[in-house]
Scaffold this motif. Structure first.
Motif, PDB file in Angstrom:
ATOM      1  N   ARG A  86     -32.201  -5.139 -36.851  1.00 49.14           N
ATOM      2  CA  ARG A  86     -33.656  -5.063 -37.004  1.00 49.14           C
ATOM      3  C   ARG A  86     -34.212  -3.875 -36.229  1.00 49.14           C
ATOM      4  NH1 ARG A  86     -37.314 -10.239 -36.825  1.00 49.14           N
ATOM      5  NH2 ARG A  86     -36.582 -10.231 -38.942  1.00 49.14           N
ATOM      6  N   ARG A  87     -33.716  -3.676 -35.010  1.00 47.88           N
ATOM      7  CA  ARG A  87     -34.166  -2.540 -34.204  1.00 47.88           C
ATOM      8  C   ARG A  87     -33.821  -1.227 -34.901  1.00 47.88           C
ATOM      9  NH1 ARG A  87     -31.987  -2.604 -28.349  1.00 47.88           N
ATOM     10  NH2 ARG A  87     -33.346  -4.388 -28.245  1.00 47.88           N
ATOM     11  N   GLY A  88     -32.617  -1.131 -35.457  1.00 43.72           N
ATOM     12  CA  GLY A  88     -32.205   0.069 -36.169  1.00 43.72           C
ATOM     13  C   GLY A  88     -33.037   0.293 -37.422  1.00 43.72           C
ATOM     14  N   ALA A  89     -33.363  -0.793 -38.133  1.00 42.00           N
ATOM     15  CA  ALA A  89     -34.184  -0.679 -39.339  1.00 42.00           C
ATOM     16  C   ALA A  89     -35.587  -0.198 -38.978  1.00 42.00           C
ATOM     17  CB  ALA A  89     -34.237  -2.022 -40.066  1.00 42.00           C
ATOM     18  N   ALA A  90     -36.137  -0.690 -37.880  1.00 44.91           N
ATOM     19  CA  ALA A  90     -37.468  -0.258 -37.447  1.00 44.91           C
ATOM     20  C   ALA A  90     -37.466   1.220 -37.081  1.00 44.91           C
ATOM     21  CB  ALA A  90     -37.934  -1.105 -36.267  1.00 44.91           C
ATOM     22  N   ALA A  91     -36.425   1.661 -36.396  1.00 47.05           N
ATOM     23  CA  ALA A  91     -36.331   3.075 -36.016  1.00 47.05           C
ATOM     24  C   ALA A  91     -36.191   3.948 -37.257  1.00 47.05           C
ATOM     25  CB  ALA A  91     -35.150   3.291 -35.073  1.00 47.05           C
ATOM     26  N   ALA A  92     -35.389   3.498 -38.231  1.00 43.40           N
ATOM     27  CA  ALA A  92     -35.215   4.267 -39.469  1.00 43.40           C
ATOM     28  C   ALA A  92     -36.534   4.345 -40.233  1.00 43.40           C
ATOM     29  CB  ALA A  92     -34.129   3.633 -40.336  1.00 43.40           C
ATOM     30  N   ALA A  93     -37.274   3.246 -40.280  1.00 43.63           N
ATOM     31  CA  ALA A  93     -38.571   3.243 -40.973  1.00 43.63           C
ATOM     32  C   ALA A  93     -39.544   4.198 -40.296  1.00 43.63           C
ATOM     33  CB  ALA A  93     -39.140   1.833 -41.006  1.00 43.63           C
ATOM     34  N   SER A  94     -39.536   4.232 -38.972  1.00 41.91           N
ATOM     35  CA  SER A  94     -40.412   5.145 -38.237  1.00 41.91           C
ATOM     36  C   SER A  94     -40.052   6.596 -38.526  1.00 41.91           C
ATOM     37  CB  SER A  94     -40.317   4.879 -36.730  1.00 41.91           C
ATOM     38  OG  SER A  94     -40.817   3.611 -36.429  1.00 41.91           O
ATOM     39  N   ARG A  95     -38.751   6.879 -38.604  1.00 44.99           N
ATOM     40  CA  ARG A  95     -38.322   8.252 -38.926  1.00 44.99           C
ATOM     41  C   ARG A  95     -38.758   8.637 -40.334  1.00 44.99           C
ATOM     42  NH1 ARG A  95     -33.758   6.470 -36.149  1.00 44.99           N
ATOM     43  NH2 ARG A  95     -32.646   6.027 -38.091  1.00 44.99           N
ATOM     44  N   ARG A  96     -38.662   7.705 -41.269  1.00 47.31           N
ATOM     45  CA  ARG A  96     -39.099   7.990 -42.648  1.00 47.31           C
ATOM     46  C   ARG A  96     -40.599   8.261 -42.697  1.00 47.31           C
ATOM     47  NH1 ARG A  96     -35.271   3.905 -43.785  1.00 47.31           N
ATOM     48  NH2 ARG A  96     -33.502   4.762 -44.901  1.00 47.31           N
ATOM     49  N   LEU A  97     -41.368   7.487 -41.957  1.00 44.21           N
ATOM     50  CA  LEU A  97     -42.809   7.682 -41.922  1.00 44.21           C
ATOM     51  C   LEU A  97     -43.146   9.042 -41.345  1.00 44.21           C
ATOM     52  CD1 LEU A  97     -45.668   6.606 -42.319  1.00 44.21           C
ATOM     53  CD2 LEU A  97     -45.495   5.587 -40.044  1.00 44.21           C
ATOM     54  N   ALA A  98     -42.505   9.403 -40.253  1.00 48.21           N
ATOM     55  CA  ALA A  98     -42.758  10.698 -39.631  1.00 48.21           C
ATOM     56  C   ALA A  98     -42.367  11.830 -40.576  1.00 48.21           C
ATOM     57  CB  ALA A  98     -41.989  10.819 -38.315  1.00 48.21           C
ATOM     58  N   GLY A  99     -41.254  11.651 -41.310  1.00 48.35           N
ATOM     59  CA  GLY A  99     -40.818  12.670 -42.257  1.00 48.35           C
ATOM     60  C   GLY A  99     -41.762  12.796 -43.437  1.00 48.35           C
ATOM     61  N   ALA A 100     -42.301  11.688 -43.905  1.00 48.16           N
ATOM     62  CA  ALA A 100     -43.216  11.710 -45.050  1.00 48.16           C
ATOM     63  C   ALA A 100     -44.529  12.381 -44.696  1.00 48.16           C
ATOM     64  CB  ALA A 100     -43.481  10.280 -45.529  1.00 48.16           C
ATOM     65  N   PRO A 104     -46.883  14.078 -36.479  1.00 48.65           N
ATOM     66  CA  PRO A 104     -48.292  13.923 -36.108  1.00 48.65           C
ATOM     67  C   PRO A 104     -49.090  15.167 -36.462  1.00 48.65           C
ATOM     68  CG  PRO A 104     -46.837  13.586 -34.211  1.00 48.65           C
ATOM     69  CD  PRO A 104     -45.991  14.017 -35.353  1.00 48.65           C
ATOM     70  N   ARG A 105     -50.289  14.956 -36.975  1.00 44.57           N
ATOM     71  CA  ARG A 105     -51.145  16.088 -37.345  1.00 44.57           C
ATOM     72  C   ARG A 105     -52.317  16.149 -36.386  1.00 44.57           C
ATOM     73  NH1 ARG A 105     -51.073  14.430 -43.557  1.00 44.57           N
ATOM     74  NH2 ARG A 105     -52.048  12.688 -42.537  1.00 44.57           N
ATOM     75  N   LEU A 106     -52.250  17.057 -35.476  1.00 44.92           N
ATOM     76  CA  LEU A 106     -53.282  17.167 -34.452  1.00 44.92           C
ATOM     77  C   LEU A 106     -54.626  17.558 -35.034  1.00 44.92           C
ATOM     78  CD1 LEU A 106     -51.179  18.922 -31.678  1.00 44.92           C
ATOM     79  CD2 LEU A 106     -51.723  16.503 -31.902  1.00 44.92           C
ATOM     80  N   GLU A 107     -54.635  18.276 -36.160  1.00 48.15           N
ATOM     81  CA  GLU A 107     -55.900  18.736 -36.722  1.00 48.15           C
ATOM     82  C   GLU A 107     -56.760  17.578 -37.222  1.00 48.15           C
ATOM     83  OE1 GLU A 107     -52.923  18.718 -40.116  1.00 48.15           O
ATOM     84  OE2 GLU A 107     -52.900  19.382 -38.038  1.00 48.15           O
ATOM     85  N   ASN A 108     -56.206  16.408 -37.416  1.00 49.41           N
ATOM     86  CA  ASN A 108     -56.976  15.268 -37.914  1.00 49.41           C
ATOM     87  C   ASN A 108     -57.533  14.402 -36.790  1.00 49.41           C
ATOM     88  OD1 ASN A 108     -56.466  16.034 -40.494  1.00 49.41           O
ATOM     89  ND2 ASN A 108     -54.716  14.696 -40.759  1.00 49.41           N
ATOM     90  N   ARG A 109     -57.387  14.821 -35.576  1.00 50.08           N
ATOM     91  CA  ARG A 109     -57.829  13.992 -34.458  1.00 50.08           C
ATOM     92  C   ARG A 109     -59.261  14.274 -34.029  1.00 50.08           C
ATOM     93  NH1 ARG A 109     -52.803  12.880 -30.527  1.00 50.08           N
ATOM     94  NH2 ARG A 109     -51.364  12.279 -32.145  1.00 50.08           N
ATOM     95  N   GLY A 110     -59.953  15.186 -34.692  1.00 50.10           N
ATOM     96  CA  GLY A 110     -61.341  15.474 -34.342  1.00 50.10           C
ATOM     97  C   GLY A 110     -61.438  16.553 -33.277  1.00 50.10           C
ATOM     98  N   PRO A 111     -62.645  17.011 -33.051  1.00 50.36           N
ATOM     99  CA  PRO A 111     -62.831  18.100 -32.089  1.00 50.36           C
ATOM    100  C   PRO A 111     -62.628  17.611 -30.655  1.00 50.36           C
ATOM    101  CG  PRO A 111     -64.941  17.298 -32.859  1.00 50.36           C
ATOM    102  CD  PRO A 111     -63.894  16.571 -33.660  1.00 50.36           C
ATOM    103  N   VAL A 112     -62.099  18.491 -29.842  1.00 54.26           N
ATOM    104  CA  VAL A 112     -61.897  18.167 -28.439  1.00 54.26           C
ATOM    105  C   VAL A 112     -63.183  18.449 -27.663  1.00 54.26           C
ATOM    106  CG1 VAL A 112     -60.620  18.757 -26.355  1.00 54.26           C
ATOM    107  CG2 VAL A 112     -59.443  18.609 -28.554  1.00 54.26           C
TER     108      VAL A 112
END
Length: 129
Positions: A86-100, A104-112
């Motif tokens: 389960r831990r490995g599946a969660a890590a793999a899912a997180s990697r897929r999400l990051a790849g898709a 992280p896109r810093l430009e979508n976080r709003g003005p500083v």
């Protein structure tokens, strides 16, 4: 003939799991792993469990654990493999999400700079209720 991994001081296999357990407790005490009462606070079973967890964490399958520990039912081994799969599946899912998303896109976080102040904060700072 089965291989012997742990032997008595005479080089013979232990006669029973009880005699092995007694010897393991002596080794534990000799290693200083004792409670306030001076007795071993580890056990043969705890050591087996720890080794099974390490093997499962490093990718051992249920059938590999069954072979290593002499278990006859896969459900016994699944106790150890389930958590790490389960831990490995969660890590793999997180990697897929990051790849898709390309990470992280810093430009979508709003003005500083030029942050807007919430109405609650404006009221508190101006003295209004």
């Amino acid at each position: 003939m089965r291989e012997t991994y742990l032997a008595t001081e005479y080089g013979k296999p232990f006669a029973s799991s009880g005699s092995l357990d007694n010897r393991v407790r002596k080794w534990i005490v000799a290693a200083g792993l004792v409670g306030k009462d001076g007795k071993a606070n580890r056990s043969q079973h705890g050591i087996r469990k720890g080794v099974a967890e390490i093997m499962a964490e490093n990718g051992a399958t249920e059938y590999e654990l069954m072979s290593a520990f002499g278990w006859t039912e896969a459900k016994t081994a699944s106790v150890y493999t389930k958590k790490f799969q389960r831990r490995g599946a969660a890590a793999a899912a997180s990697r897929r999400l990051a790849g898709a998303q390309g990470g992280p896109r810093l430009e979508n976080r709003g003005p500083v700079s030029g942050l807007s102040v919430s109405k609650t904060r404006e009221n508190r700072d101006s003295g209004s209720p």
